[in-house]
Design a protein around this motif. Structure first.
Motif, PDB file in Angstrom:
ATOM      1  N   ASP A 170     -10.262   1.735   9.471  1.00  0.00           N
ATOM      2  CA  ASP A 170      -8.886   1.930   8.985  1.00  0.00           C
ATOM      3  C   ASP A 170      -8.563   2.508   7.763  1.00  0.00           C
ATOM      4  O   ASP A 170      -7.575   2.927   7.231  1.00  0.00           O
ATOM      5  CB  ASP A 170      -7.942   0.569   9.168  1.00  0.00           C
ATOM      6  CG  ASP A 170      -7.910  -0.352  10.312  1.00  0.00           C
ATOM      7  OD1 ASP A 170      -8.086   0.596  11.383  1.00  0.00           O
ATOM      8  OD2 ASP A 170      -7.599  -1.409  10.193  1.00  0.00           O
ATOM      9  N   ASN A 171      -9.425   3.075   7.111  1.00  0.00           N
ATOM     10  CA  ASN A 171      -9.497   3.520   5.804  1.00  0.00           C
ATOM     11  C   ASN A 171      -8.990   2.808   4.691  1.00  0.00           C
ATOM     12  O   ASN A 171      -8.236   3.267   3.734  1.00  0.00           O
ATOM     13  CB  ASN A 171      -8.909   5.105   5.746  1.00  0.00           C
ATOM     14  CG  ASN A 171      -9.484   5.927   6.906  1.00  0.00           C
ATOM     15  OD1 ASN A 171     -10.720   6.144   6.819  1.00  0.00           O
ATOM     16  ND2 ASN A 171      -8.650   6.542   7.597  1.00  0.00           N
TER      17      ASN A 171
ATOM     18  N   SER B 168      -9.991   0.665  -0.713  1.00  0.00           N
ATOM     19  CA  SER B 168      -9.893   1.915  -0.843  1.00  0.00           C
ATOM     20  C   SER B 168      -8.567   2.217  -1.701  1.00  0.00           C
ATOM     21  O   SER B 168      -7.363   1.486  -1.548  1.00  0.00           O
ATOM     22  CB  SER B 168      -9.520   2.656   0.576  1.00  0.00           C
ATOM     23  OG  SER B 168     -10.822   2.662   1.292  1.00  0.00           O
ATOM     24  N   ARG B 169      -8.557   3.125  -2.515  1.00  0.00           N
ATOM     25  CA  ARG B 169      -7.060   3.694  -3.129  1.00  0.00           C
ATOM     26  C   ARG B 169      -6.557   4.416  -2.179  1.00  0.00           C
ATOM     27  O   ARG B 169      -6.934   4.825  -0.983  1.00  0.00           O
ATOM     28  CB  ARG B 169      -7.913   4.795  -4.278  1.00  0.00           C
ATOM     29  CG  ARG B 169      -8.390   3.748  -5.600  1.00  0.00           C
ATOM     30  CD  ARG B 169      -8.859   4.784  -6.492  1.00  0.00           C
ATOM     31  NE  ARG B 169      -9.153   4.013  -7.610  1.00  0.00           N
ATOM     32  CZ  ARG B 169     -10.345   3.517  -7.795  1.00  0.00           C
ATOM     33  NH1 ARG B 169     -11.383   3.798  -7.283  1.00  0.00           N
ATOM     34  NH2 ARG B 169     -10.782   2.749  -9.124  1.00  0.00           N
ATOM     35  N   ILE B 170      -5.134   4.667  -2.560  1.00  0.00           N
ATOM     36  CA  ILE B 170      -4.000   5.206  -1.512  1.00  0.00           C
ATOM     37  C   ILE B 170      -4.555   6.641  -1.436  1.00  0.00           C
ATOM     38  O   ILE B 170      -4.387   7.393  -2.683  1.00  0.00           O
ATOM     39  CB  ILE B 170      -2.761   4.870  -1.937  1.00  0.00           C
ATOM     40  CG1 ILE B 170      -2.553   3.366  -1.914  1.00  0.00           C
ATOM     41  CG2 ILE B 170      -1.480   5.457  -1.054  1.00  0.00           C
ATOM     42  CD1 ILE B 170      -1.292   2.778  -2.753  1.00  0.00           C
ATOM     43  N   ASN B 171      -4.759   7.211  -0.434  1.00  0.00           N
ATOM     44  CA  ASN B 171      -5.010   8.456  -0.092  1.00  0.00           C
ATOM     45  C   ASN B 171      -3.665   9.368   0.065  1.00  0.00           C
ATOM     46  O   ASN B 171      -3.123   9.162   1.084  1.00  0.00           O
ATOM     47  CB  ASN B 171      -5.988   8.760   0.905  1.00  0.00           C
ATOM     48  CG  ASN B 171      -6.308  10.362   1.131  1.00  0.00           C
ATOM     49  OD1 ASN B 171      -5.678  11.186   0.953  1.00  0.00           O
ATOM     50  ND2 ASN B 171      -7.336  10.645   1.168  1.00  0.00           N
TER      51      ASN B 171
ATOM     52  N   SER C  17      -0.665   3.483   9.868  1.00  0.00           N
ATOM     53  CA  SER C  17       0.160   3.752   8.720  1.00  0.00           C
ATOM     54  C   SER C  17      -0.208   2.815   7.466  1.00  0.00           C
ATOM     55  O   SER C  17       0.469   2.414   6.851  1.00  0.00           O
ATOM     56  CB  SER C  17       1.421   3.643   8.970  1.00  0.00           C
ATOM     57  OG  SER C  17       2.012   4.442   9.916  1.00  0.00           O
ATOM     58  N   GLY C  18      -1.606   2.577   7.412  1.00  0.00           N
ATOM     59  CA  GLY C  18      -2.060   1.786   6.215  1.00  0.00           C
ATOM     60  C   GLY C  18      -1.871   2.206   4.864  1.00  0.00           C
ATOM     61  O   GLY C  18      -1.377   1.538   3.939  1.00  0.00           O
ATOM     62  N   ASN C  19      -2.007   3.606   4.562  1.00  0.00           N
ATOM     63  CA  ASN C  19      -1.563   4.271   3.222  1.00  0.00           C
ATOM     64  C   ASN C  19      -0.144   4.208   3.213  1.00  0.00           C
ATOM     65  O   ASN C  19       0.120   4.011   1.770  1.00  0.00           O
ATOM     66  CB  ASN C  19      -2.212   5.842   3.254  1.00  0.00           C
ATOM     67  CG  ASN C  19      -3.741   5.515   3.106  1.00  0.00           C
ATOM     68  OD1 ASN C  19      -4.158   5.488   1.736  1.00  0.00           O
ATOM     69  ND2 ASN C  19      -4.443   5.746   4.107  1.00  0.00           N
ATOM     70  N   TYR C  20       0.508   4.851   4.086  1.00  0.00           N
ATOM     71  CA  TYR C  20       2.212   4.662   3.961  1.00  0.00           C
ATOM     72  C   TYR C  20       2.946   3.601   3.684  1.00  0.00           C
ATOM     73  O   TYR C  20       3.547   3.319   3.027  1.00  0.00           O
ATOM     74  CB  TYR C  20       2.579   5.739   5.382  1.00  0.00           C
ATOM     75  CG  TYR C  20       4.151   5.790   5.348  1.00  0.00           C
ATOM     76  CD1 TYR C  20       4.468   6.344   4.553  1.00  0.00           C
ATOM     77  CD2 TYR C  20       4.793   5.188   6.423  1.00  0.00           C
ATOM     78  CE1 TYR C  20       6.173   6.591   4.436  1.00  0.00           C
ATOM     79  CE2 TYR C  20       6.045   5.297   6.446  1.00  0.00           C
ATOM     80  CZ  TYR C  20       6.944   6.077   5.564  1.00  0.00           C
ATOM     81  OH  TYR C  20       7.986   6.301   5.512  1.00  0.00           O
ATOM     82  N   ARG C  21       2.233   2.443   4.361  1.00  0.00           N
ATOM     83  CA  ARG C  21       2.936   0.969   4.333  1.00  0.00           C
ATOM     84  C   ARG C  21       2.673   0.593   2.852  1.00  0.00           C
ATOM     85  O   ARG C  21       3.456   0.040   2.197  1.00  0.00           O
ATOM     86  CB  ARG C  21       2.350   0.250   5.410  1.00  0.00           C
ATOM     87  CG  ARG C  21       3.056  -1.161   5.338  1.00  0.00           C
ATOM     88  CD  ARG C  21       2.718  -2.022   6.351  1.00  0.00           C
ATOM     89  NE  ARG C  21       3.176  -3.406   6.419  1.00  0.00           N
ATOM     90  CZ  ARG C  21       4.396  -3.915   6.831  1.00  0.00           C
ATOM     91  NH1 ARG C  21       5.159  -2.726   7.278  1.00  0.00           N
ATOM     92  NH2 ARG C  21       4.667  -4.755   6.804  1.00  0.00           N
TER      93      ARG C  21
ATOM     94  N   TYR D 178      -4.181   3.298  -8.627  1.00  0.00           N
ATOM     95  CA  TYR D 178      -4.041   2.949  -7.374  1.00  0.00           C
ATOM     96  C   TYR D 178      -4.322   4.205  -6.212  1.00  0.00           C
ATOM     97  O   TYR D 178      -4.324   4.069  -5.179  1.00  0.00           O
ATOM     98  CB  TYR D 178      -2.917   2.522  -6.998  1.00  0.00           C
ATOM     99  CG  TYR D 178      -2.636   1.025  -7.492  1.00  0.00           C
ATOM    100  CD1 TYR D 178      -3.593   0.319  -7.954  1.00  0.00           C
ATOM    101  CD2 TYR D 178      -1.521   0.298  -7.270  1.00  0.00           C
ATOM    102  CE1 TYR D 178      -3.263  -0.727  -8.722  1.00  0.00           C
ATOM    103  CE2 TYR D 178      -1.242  -1.142  -7.587  1.00  0.00           C
ATOM    104  CZ  TYR D 178      -2.263  -1.735  -8.283  1.00  0.00           C
ATOM    105  OH  TYR D 178      -2.082  -2.808  -9.023  1.00  0.00           O
ATOM    106  N   PHE D 179      -4.374   5.504  -7.021  1.00  0.00           N
ATOM    107  CA  PHE D 179      -4.321   6.650  -6.227  1.00  0.00           C
ATOM    108  C   PHE D 179      -5.588   7.462  -6.350  1.00  0.00           C
ATOM    109  O   PHE D 179      -6.350   7.549  -7.201  1.00  0.00           O
ATOM    110  CB  PHE D 179      -3.094   7.523  -6.374  1.00  0.00           C
ATOM    111  CG  PHE D 179      -2.038   7.031  -6.068  1.00  0.00           C
ATOM    112  CD1 PHE D 179      -1.313   6.852  -4.880  1.00  0.00           C
ATOM    113  CD2 PHE D 179      -1.180   6.284  -7.203  1.00  0.00           C
ATOM    114  CE1 PHE D 179      -0.054   6.479  -4.496  1.00  0.00           C
ATOM    115  CE2 PHE D 179      -0.098   5.321  -7.101  1.00  0.00           C
ATOM    116  CZ  PHE D 179       0.582   5.704  -5.817  1.00  0.00           C
ATOM    117  N   GLU D 180      -6.173   8.161  -5.193  1.00  0.00           N
ATOM    118  CA  GLU D 180      -7.279   8.798  -5.252  1.00  0.00           C
ATOM    119  C   GLU D 180      -6.926  10.073  -5.756  1.00  0.00           C
ATOM    120  O   GLU D 180      -5.797  10.727  -5.724  1.00  0.00           O
ATOM    121  CB  GLU D 180      -7.663   9.301  -3.753  1.00  0.00           C
ATOM    122  CG  GLU D 180      -8.415   8.183  -3.026  1.00  0.00           C
ATOM    123  CD  GLU D 180      -8.987   8.571  -1.735  1.00  0.00           C
ATOM    124  OE1 GLU D 180      -8.983   9.600  -1.397  1.00  0.00           O
ATOM    125  OE2 GLU D 180      -9.511   7.642  -0.824  1.00  0.00           O
TER     126      GLU D 180
END
Length: 221
Positions: A57-58, A71-74, A155-159, A219-221
């Motif tokens: 799910d990344n 994972s950091r938010i891509n 929508s793991g990153n978006y959520r 929190y971000f890549e």
């Protein structure tokens, strides 16, 4: 009909997925395997299977011989997921405009009231869930709930970034007003206005990313 029993791996996956979505497990956070095993009360195998699924799910990164981390938010994936959500939702809205009843509009009104209450008691989980309940009506009312489930599963990153944005007052305070205007336009049968309002509502996150990157740089890549 007999209920399917949930496996230990599925239960761990479900619990960790929720913790990641609501930032209880934060982007970039290293995972303590011993602590996870103690909390879950299971052997290493179900935990490993759950982590592999979260990796698919990344949401988790696994480094052989080194450990694992959230994972950091891509941001590239955020845009892909936002685009998917926006494209599918805007395609459903004309169908909803034909199918909606007073009961559907009441469900949307109820979701807005739940958001207001969540805002009063500072329950950000409940706020995001009520936000989803508002938009889910478009899909459930038109027999497209399976599409909504697909959007949610991809929508793991978006959520996560949506939940993060709800912690910034200048962003949070606009959402309820936007939902009110969308609901009013449906109530008045103004379908073109509905499309314009929902498109603006679903694209505004693009302009908010700079605020979030500044406030939460790790929190971000």
């Amino acid at each position: 009909m007999q209920m399917k029993r949930i496996t230990a791996s599925e239960q761990i996956y479900k619990e960790m997925h929720s913790q990641i979505m609501f930032l209880e497990l934060k982007p970039g956070e290293e995972l303590n395997m011993q602590k996870l095993l103690q909390n879950a009360g299971v052997s290493r195998s179900p935990l490993r299977d759950a982590l592999l699924k979260l990796q698919e799910d990344n949401l988790v990164e696994i480094f052989p011989q080194k450990g694992s981390q959230i994972s950091r938010i891509n941001l590239k994936q955020v845009e892909v997921e936002r685009f998917m959500r926006s494209t599918l939702e805007l395609a459903v809205i004309p169908l909803f405009a034909k199918a909606c009843t007073k009961e559907h509009l009441l469900k949307m009104r109820r979701a807005i009231e739940e958001q207001k209450f969540a805002l009063e008691i500072t329950d950000q989980k409940a706020f995001l869930n009520a936000d989803d309940d508002f938009h889910k009506v478009f899909f459930s009312a038109t027999g497209k709930e399976r599409i909504w489930d697909l959007i949610q599963s991809q929508s793991g990153n978006y959520r996560r970034i949506r939940f993060l944005s709800n912690q910034v007052p200048e962003i949070l305070n606009n959402i309820i007003g936007e939902h009110e205007r969308i609901l009013n336009s449906f109530s008045e049968g103004q379908m073109e206005e509905c499309l314009l309002l929902d498109k603006k509502h679903l694209t505004k996150l693009i302009a908010e990313i700079d605020i979030l990157e500044t406030k939460y740089p790790g929190y971000f890549e």
